[in-house]
Design a protein around this motif. Structure first.
Motif, mmCIF file in Angstrom:
data_model
loop_
_atom_site.group_PDB
_atom_site.id
_atom_site.type_symbol
_atom_site.label_atom_id
_atom_site.label_comp_id
_atom_site.label_asym_id
_atom_site.label_seq_id
_atom_site.Cartn_x
_atom_site.Cartn_y
_atom_site.Cartn_z
ATOM 1 N N ASN A 71 16.730 56.951 23.418
ATOM 2 C CA ASN A 71 15.354 56.837 23.946
ATOM 3 C C ASN A 71 15.338 57.607 25.270
ATOM 4 O OD1 ASN A 71 12.692 55.913 24.254
ATOM 5 N ND2 ASN A 71 13.491 53.640 24.313
ATOM 6 N N PRO A 72 14.361 58.612 25.122
ATOM 7 C CA PRO A 72 14.441 59.403 26.323
ATOM 8 C C PRO A 72 13.722 58.935 27.599
ATOM 9 C CG PRO A 72 12.559 60.042 24.702
ATOM 10 C CD PRO A 72 13.466 59.023 23.983
ATOM 11 N N LEU A 73 14.228 59.357 28.648
ATOM 12 C CA LEU A 73 13.658 58.999 29.976
ATOM 13 C C LEU A 73 12.356 59.947 30.502
ATOM 14 C CD1 LEU A 73 16.846 57.856 31.838
ATOM 15 C CD2 LEU A 73 15.444 56.817 30.267
ATOM 16 N N ILE A 74 11.460 59.468 31.245
ATOM 17 C CA ILE A 74 10.430 60.230 32.324
ATOM 18 C C ILE A 74 11.122 60.709 33.414
ATOM 19 C CG2 ILE A 74 8.087 60.341 33.152
ATOM 20 C CD1 ILE A 74 7.398 58.111 30.961
ATOM 21 N N VAL A 75 10.855 61.851 33.587
ATOM 22 C CA VAL A 75 11.405 62.550 34.898
ATOM 23 C C VAL A 75 10.166 62.499 35.759
ATOM 24 C CG1 VAL A 75 12.392 64.492 35.943
ATOM 25 C CG2 VAL A 75 13.066 63.964 33.815
ATOM 26 N N HIS A 76 10.249 61.940 37.151
ATOM 27 C CA HIS A 76 9.262 61.979 38.243
ATOM 28 C C HIS A 76 9.360 62.747 39.096
ATOM 29 C CE1 HIS A 76 8.964 58.189 35.881
ATOM 30 N NE2 HIS A 76 7.930 58.064 36.322
ATOM 31 N N MET A 77 8.325 63.525 39.637
ATOM 32 C CA MET A 77 8.510 64.553 40.655
ATOM 33 C C MET A 77 7.403 64.255 41.523
ATOM 34 S SD MET A 77 8.144 68.016 38.063
ATOM 35 C CE MET A 77 6.680 67.499 37.476
ATOM 36 N N PRO A 78 7.733 64.690 42.951
ATOM 37 C CA PRO A 78 6.692 64.507 43.974
ATOM 38 C C PRO A 78 5.496 65.377 43.967
ATOM 39 C CG PRO A 78 8.662 65.884 44.858
ATOM 40 C CD PRO A 78 8.998 65.491 43.336
#
Length: 321
Positions: free
Chosen positions: A56-63
């Motif tokens: 189950n893939p994850l979401i990558v959060h950026m600033p």
């Protein structure tokens, strides 16, 4: 375990994340369980803490959106108007990834889910921790998403390094997810950004149903059973709702029996307020020692689609009440 977001604690949290630790952070959608998205060992700790399937893939959060070319090969001119309008905010885009993003973060796919959260504490911490944090909801897999710091503490406090308290989540449901991998954009998950708003920028947007049990999800939140409380949950079908051991989540109907534990999603049938309150109400009822929870459907328009998506998956975890 719960930290106020002082300058000192934000620096401590950033140091922990840079060293491979994991911690809960506030966003405008739900609280996320964060780790360095480019550190496979740190990301593995997320899966372990949540007991989450590794496919189950994850979401990558950026600033900010300016970092996207470092982890994706997508042509920015294709999405410039979209991200200018909706980032920061509750929109996740699935785009081609660069090799710097490890397979454990993406479910071993050649794509990566990315977004810029609209919470100042989250963006400050992400930047301080290196720029890329994987952050699925900070809860055990398939259980209710947390919208307050105490929800995280109740569920995961002994498995993670810190919890940053940023107050109640303003949106209250996870981000909307759109795949940009093909020639036509595809809606993979309803969420905190309505499809009506999206279609103003993506008029050819298509919707994809959840994958079958034999297919891996392209994005988080696509599993048929998800977001479930421990207490048995079912939709209200017009039947009498009675008893002090029953909780009822109301949209417009109120049970006649005063013994029923009633929570209203919104006094004025406001879907934005209902979305913000949904998981918090479910958490409160799930801790109340009830035998059953019954929930009234909401209109499937605007944010009502995201609310009903979460409720249908939650109810799917309980055959009957």
């Amino acid at each position: 375990m719960i930290w106020l977001p002082t300058a000192q604690k934000l620096n401590e949290a950033a140091d922990i994340l840079k060293r491979g630790g994991i911690g809960a952070i506030p966003t405008e959608t739900v609280y996320g369980l964060a780790a360095d998205a480019l550190n496979p060992i740190a990301v593995a700790r997320i899966f372990e803490a949540k007991n989450r399937p590794v496919f189950n893939p994850l979401i990558v959060h950026m600033p900010d959106a300016g970092l996207l070319p470092l982890i994706s090969t997508i042509d920015l001119s294709r999405i410039d108007s979209l991200i200018h309008r909706f980032w920061p905010g509750p929109l996740t885009l699935v785009v081609p990834k660069r090799s710097v993003v490890p397979g454990i973060t993406t479910g071993d796919r050649e794509s990566v889910a990315v977004r810029v959260p609209a919470h100042p504490i989250a963006r400050h911490l992400i930047a301080a921790a290196g720029g890329f944090l994987a952050a699925p909801s900070a809860n055990p897999s398939n259980y209710l998403s947390p919208t307050r710091a105490d929800h995280v503490e109740h569920q995961l406090s002994d498995r993670i390094d810190f919890i940053l308290d940023g107050g109640p989540c303003r949106v209250g449901v996870e981000s909307t997810i759109v795949s940009l991998l093909g020639p036509v954009p595809v809606l993979l998950r309803h969420g905190g950004l309505s499809t009506d708003a999206l279609r103003q920028f993506l008029p050819d947007l298509e919707e994809r149903h959840a994958p079958s049990a034999h297919h891996q999800p392209l994005a988080p939140g696509q599993l048929a059973v998800h977001y479930s409380p421990s207490t048995p949950l079912a939709f209200w079908e017009g039947q009498p709702v009675t008893g002090s051991e029953t909780g009822f989540i109301s949209w417009s109907h109120l049970p006649e029996d005063p013994a029923v534990r009633v929570f209203r999603l919104s006094e004025h049938q406001d879907l934005t307020e209902a979305a913000a309150r949904l998981f918090s109400i479910l958490h409160d009822l799930d801790r109340a020692g009830l035998k059953r929870i019954v929930v009234e459907r909401v209109p499937e328009t605007g944010l009502g689609r995201a609310i009903m998506d979460r409720l249908k998956r939650a109810v799917a975890g309980h055959v009957h009440v």
